[in-house]
Design a protein around this motif. Sequence first.
Motif, PDB file in Angstrom:
ATOM      1  N   ILE A 129       0.853  -1.179   0.000  1.00  0.00           N
ATOM      2  CA  ILE A 129       0.000   0.000   0.000  1.00  0.00           C
ATOM      3  C   ILE A 129       0.890   1.230   0.000  1.00  0.00           C
ATOM      4  N   LYS A 130       0.715   2.089  -1.004  1.00  0.00           N
ATOM      5  CA  LYS A 130       1.569   3.266  -1.156  1.00  0.00           C
ATOM      6  C   LYS A 130       1.025   4.476  -0.416  1.00  0.00           C
ATOM      7  N   ALA A 131      -0.313   4.607  -0.389  1.00  0.00           N
ATOM      8  CA  ALA A 131      -0.903   5.775   0.270  1.00  0.00           C
ATOM      9  C   ALA A 131      -2.361   5.497   0.602  1.00  0.00           C
ATOM     10  N   LEU A 132      -2.796   6.007   1.751  1.00  0.00           N
ATOM     11  CA  LEU A 132      -4.202   5.970   2.147  1.00  0.00           C
ATOM     12  C   LEU A 132      -4.783   7.375   2.042  1.00  0.00           C
ATOM     13  N   HIS A 133      -5.954   7.488   1.446  1.00  0.00           N
ATOM     14  CA  HIS A 133      -6.668   8.754   1.382  1.00  0.00           C
ATOM     15  C   HIS A 133      -8.000   8.541   2.097  1.00  0.00           C
ATOM     16  N   LEU A 134      -7.985   8.743   3.409  1.00  0.00           N
ATOM     17  CA  LEU A 134      -9.105   8.315   4.244  1.00  0.00           C
ATOM     18  C   LEU A 134     -10.381   9.088   3.967  1.00  0.00           C
ATOM     19  N   ALA A 135     -10.267  10.373   3.672  1.00  0.00           N
ATOM     20  CA  ALA A 135     -11.471  11.165   3.429  1.00  0.00           C
ATOM     21  C   ALA A 135     -12.117  10.820   2.098  1.00  0.00           C
ATOM     22  N   GLN A 136     -11.344  10.242   1.179  1.00  0.00           N
ATOM     23  CA  GLN A 136     -11.854   9.927  -0.155  1.00  0.00           C
ATOM     24  C   GLN A 136     -12.119   8.432  -0.348  1.00  0.00           C
ATOM     25  N   ASP A 137     -11.875   7.619   0.667  1.00  0.00           N
ATOM     26  CA  ASP A 137     -12.066   6.161   0.583  1.00  0.00           C
ATOM     27  C   ASP A 137     -11.202   5.534  -0.506  1.00  0.00           C
ATOM     28  N   GLN A 138     -10.035   6.125  -0.767  1.00  0.00           N
ATOM     29  CA  GLN A 138      -9.159   5.627  -1.825  1.00  0.00           C
ATOM     30  C   GLN A 138      -7.832   5.146  -1.255  1.00  0.00           C
ATOM     31  N   VAL A 139      -7.292   4.091  -1.892  1.00  0.00           N
ATOM     32  CA  VAL A 139      -6.043   3.489  -1.461  1.00  0.00           C
ATOM     33  C   VAL A 139      -5.164   3.283  -2.686  1.00  0.00           C
ATOM     34  N   GLU A 140      -3.991   3.909  -2.686  1.00  0.00           N
ATOM     35  CA  GLU A 140      -3.033   3.689  -3.775  1.00  0.00           C
ATOM     36  C   GLU A 140      -2.199   2.453  -3.451  1.00  0.00           C
ATOM     37  N   ILE A 141      -2.050   1.557  -4.427  1.00  0.00           N
ATOM     38  CA  ILE A 141      -1.326   0.317  -4.177  1.00  0.00           C
ATOM     39  C   ILE A 141      -0.409  -0.040  -5.346  1.00  0.00           C
ATOM     40  N   ASP A 142       0.521  -0.922  -5.076  1.00  0.00           N
ATOM     41  CA  ASP A 142       1.160  -1.726  -6.103  1.00  0.00           C
ATOM     42  C   ASP A 142       0.520  -3.096  -6.002  1.00  0.00           C
ATOM     43  N   GLY A 143      -0.075  -3.573  -7.083  1.00  0.00           N
ATOM     44  CA  GLY A 143      -0.732  -4.867  -7.047  1.00  0.00           C
ATOM     45  C   GLY A 143      -1.310  -5.237  -8.387  1.00  0.00           C
ATOM     46  N   GLN A 144      -1.952  -6.375  -8.419  1.00  0.00           N
ATOM     47  CA  GLN A 144      -2.590  -6.846  -9.651  1.00  0.00           C
ATOM     48  C   GLN A 144      -3.959  -7.416  -9.336  1.00  0.00           C
ATOM     49  N   ALA A 145      -4.794  -7.475 -10.363  1.00  0.00           N
ATOM     50  CA  ALA A 145      -6.141  -8.005 -10.219  1.00  0.00           C
ATOM     51  C   ALA A 145      -6.531  -8.717 -11.501  1.00  0.00           C
ATOM     52  N   ILE A 146      -7.576  -9.516 -11.398  1.00  0.00           N
ATOM     53  CA  ILE A 146      -8.106 -10.270 -12.533  1.00  0.00           C
ATOM     54  C   ILE A 146      -9.520  -9.796 -12.838  1.00  0.00           C
ATOM     55  N   LEU A 147      -9.792  -9.554 -14.111  1.00  0.00           N
ATOM     56  CA  LEU A 147     -11.145  -9.260 -14.577  1.00  0.00           C
ATOM     57  C   LEU A 147     -11.648 -10.465 -15.349  1.00  0.00           C
ATOM     58  N   PHE A 148     -12.790 -11.004 -14.933  1.00  0.00           N
ATOM     59  CA  PHE A 148     -13.351 -12.169 -15.609  1.00  0.00           C
ATOM     60  C   PHE A 148     -13.948 -11.778 -16.962  1.00  0.00           C
ATOM     61  N   GLU A 149     -14.201 -12.774 -17.776  1.00  0.00           N
ATOM     62  CA  GLU A 149     -14.761 -12.545 -19.113  1.00  0.00           C
ATOM     63  C   GLU A 149     -16.056 -11.741 -19.047  1.00  0.00           C
ATOM     64  N   SER A 150     -16.874 -11.977 -18.018  1.00  0.00           N
ATOM     65  CA  SER A 150     -18.157 -11.277 -17.883  1.00  0.00           C
ATOM     66  C   SER A 150     -18.018  -9.919 -17.202  1.00  0.00           C
ATOM     67  N   GLY A 151     -16.799  -9.573 -16.759  1.00  0.00           N
ATOM     68  CA  GLY A 151     -16.602  -8.373 -15.959  1.00  0.00           C
ATOM     69  C   GLY A 151     -16.811  -7.083 -16.737  1.00  0.00           C
ATOM     70  N   LEU A 152     -17.477  -6.130 -16.096  1.00  0.00           N
ATOM     71  CA  LEU A 152     -17.719  -4.819 -16.700  1.00  0.00           C
ATOM     72  C   LEU A 152     -16.547  -3.891 -16.413  1.00  0.00           C
ATOM     73  N   TYR A 153     -16.308  -2.952 -17.316  1.00  0.00           N
ATOM     74  CA  TYR A 153     -15.223  -1.998 -17.156  1.00  0.00           C
ATOM     75  C   TYR A 153     -15.536  -0.743 -17.960  1.00  0.00           C
ATOM     76  N   ALA A 154     -14.796   0.297 -17.671  1.00  0.00           N
ATOM     77  CA  ALA A 154     -14.894   1.523 -18.462  1.00  0.00           C
ATOM     78  C   ALA A 154     -13.486   2.019 -18.745  1.00  0.00           C
ATOM     79  N   LYS A 155     -13.223   2.369 -19.982  1.00  0.00           N
ATOM     80  CA  LYS A 155     -11.953   3.018 -20.296  1.00  0.00           C
ATOM     81  C   LYS A 155     -11.973   4.416 -19.692  1.00  0.00           C
ATOM     82  N   LEU A 156     -10.872   4.799 -19.068  1.00  0.00           N
ATOM     83  CA  LEU A 156     -10.830   6.104 -18.429  1.00  0.00           C
ATOM     84  C   LEU A 156     -10.764   7.206 -19.478  1.00  0.00           C
ATOM     85  N   PRO A 157     -11.565   8.245 -19.299  1.00  0.00           N
ATOM     86  CA  PRO A 157     -11.585   9.334 -20.280  1.00  0.00           C
ATOM     87  C   PRO A 157     -10.315  10.177 -20.183  1.00  0.00           C
TER      88      PRO A 157
END
Length: 345
Positions: A129-157
């Motif tokens: 965990i690189k940083a906690l932003h408690l007021a914003q409910d956000q956590v900066e991390i180094d890590g990886q995740a898996i998105l399943f075939e059915s998983g929804l996503y949005a390309k960031l604008p």
Amino acid sequence: MQHGCPYGTHRVLEPKGVLPQPAWKIDNTMSLWDNEILIDVDALNIDAASFTQIKKASENDPARIEAAILDIVAQRGKHHNPVTGSGGMLIGRVAAIGAALQGKTDLQVGDKIATLVSLSLTPLKIERIKALHLAQDQVEIDGQAILFESGLYAKLPTDIPEKVALAILDVAGAPAQTARLVRPGDTVVVVGGGGKSGTLCVYEARKRAGPAGCVIGVSPFAKDCERMQELGWVDHALQVDATDAVAMMRAISDVTQGRLADVVINCVNIQHTELGSILATRQRGTVYFFSMATSFTAAALGAEGVGKDVDMIVGNGYAKDHAVYALELLRESPRLRTLFETLYV
């Protein structure tokens, strides 16, 4: 590569035979099945109910909060809070695409995306965990995740900062569902109207209810009520604790001359607001429980107990094109965008 279930059941470790979301533990090894997408994760946006519970249990101690987040993922293979049952979502960059999905997705390696499925079903591995932003409910991390075939996503604008996009996409279902529920002339109550999802619902309700409608924001905090008044999208900003069901009903009754609300939208991140929301709703009205702090048992039995014939909607965070819709709200309203840039980033 092996071929997995589109819904990710091949990752479930216990109990067998269930889908990844209700599973207690899933496999979070980052070796890719041929119909999965590997993501290098930059940040987690923890569900508000979940983060509130973690912060309270950790007495707002950053070291304990960090340890709690790491412990959940280590135990379960996903960020699935065992107390609230909720997760959140993430942003990151596509690191690899399984062979079976090549040419079947519009994603390419390197694309920045936000996942639109819950962390409570997403295989996740946190290196640090690189940083906690408690007021914003956000956590900066180094890590990886898996998105399943059915998983929804949005390309960031490209025209909206990443963390602003993360903040709004985490609650994108709320304004989209509000748009479906509110009709011109409706009286709408937004419980938690001063929060992130609540502000979006207030804004959308104002648009949909129109000049003949009435929008009421509710919060127990004076600062939230002041902000709601300053933004100008509510007709009334009521400082009421929604856990006091009778006080809530009386407050709404007073400003609606006893008629109560056509639609109540519950966006709070604390427990025991079900009956306050139900009692504020007129007979045959609608309550939308977006909050993941909701006990649907309490809501169903409570409505029966007070003789309220209301339609109650489970807080489905997904509506068709909800990500596009939510991002467009930021483009549509400079005031809303400024609010998100200052409060939630």
